[in-house]
Design a protein around this motif. Structure first.
Motif, short mmCIF file in Angstrom:
data_model
loop_
_atom_site.label_atom_id
_atom_site.label_comp_id
_atom_site.label_asym_id
_atom_site.label_seq_id
_atom_site.Cartn_x
_atom_site.Cartn_y
_atom_site.Cartn_z
N UNK A 187 1.00 -1.19 0.02
CA UNK A 187 0.10 -0.03 -0.13
C UNK A 187 0.84 1.28 0.03
N UNK A 188 1.84 1.47 0.89
CA UNK A 188 2.45 2.55 1.22
C UNK A 188 3.30 2.89 -0.19
N UNK A 189 4.10 1.98 -0.59
CA UNK A 189 4.93 2.18 -1.73
C UNK A 189 4.09 2.44 -3.09
N UNK A 190 3.12 1.63 -3.30
CA UNK A 190 2.34 1.66 -4.38
C UNK A 190 1.53 3.09 -4.38
N UNK A 191 1.01 3.49 -3.37
CA UNK A 191 0.33 4.64 -3.34
C UNK A 191 1.01 6.05 -3.46
N UNK A 192 2.35 5.59 -2.98
CA UNK A 192 3.24 6.96 -3.22
C UNK A 192 3.60 7.17 -4.61
#
Length: 149
Positions: free
Chosen positions: A113-118
């Motif tokens: 989530x964190x890396x993909x969203x960023x």
């Protein structure tokens, strides 16, 4: 495809729509993954740690997350007055992340989530400047838009 300020998606994400959020100084976009009910103090503590360890000012960075977490009270309180943009599971799953998690995939349906969203929110040519970093029930990653030193 969804765009803001006429920007294009960062890379081919198949049929998944994409969004590019613009306007943050230094071209920074903060991706956040959080468990339901994660308190604001835990989110703030992680963001403060990431900022301090990497010498970044995240106060005005745009924020992106999983759509079903974008209205979490703890997340909203921690990043106010900013409002996180929420990506669907399909949008996030279309992004190859350097640190996938089987546990996250089992819980929400995408391996990151964190890396993909960023990365997705930062747009074309975005690069991670802070990989996924874990806190108490929350993860964060920071991407920088292409063309921003």
């Amino acid at each position: 495809m969804i765009t803001i300020d006429g920007a294009r998606p960062p890379y081919d994400v198949g049929s998944a729509p994409s969004i590019v959020i613009t306007g943050a100084p230094e071209g920074l976009v903060l991706g956040i993954g959080a468990r339901p009910g994660c308190p604001a103090a835990a989110v703030r503590a992680l963001l403060d740690r990431v900022a301090a360890e990497h010498g970044l000012d995240l106060a005005l960075a745009q924020v992106a997350t999983l759509d079903r977490r974008s209205a979490e009270p703890g997340l909203l309180a921690a990043v106010a007055p900013r409002v996180p943009y929420g990506f669907t599971v399909a949008e996030l799953a279309a992004v190859a992340v350097p640190h996938p998690s089987g546990r996250v995939a089992a819980a929400v349906g995408t391996a990151g989530v964190a890396e993909a969203a960023a990365l997705l929110a930062a747009g074309p040519g975005a690069r991670l400047v802070v990989p996924k970093t874990a806190g108490a029930g929350v993860t964060a990653a920071v991407a920088r838009r292409d063309g921003v030193p």
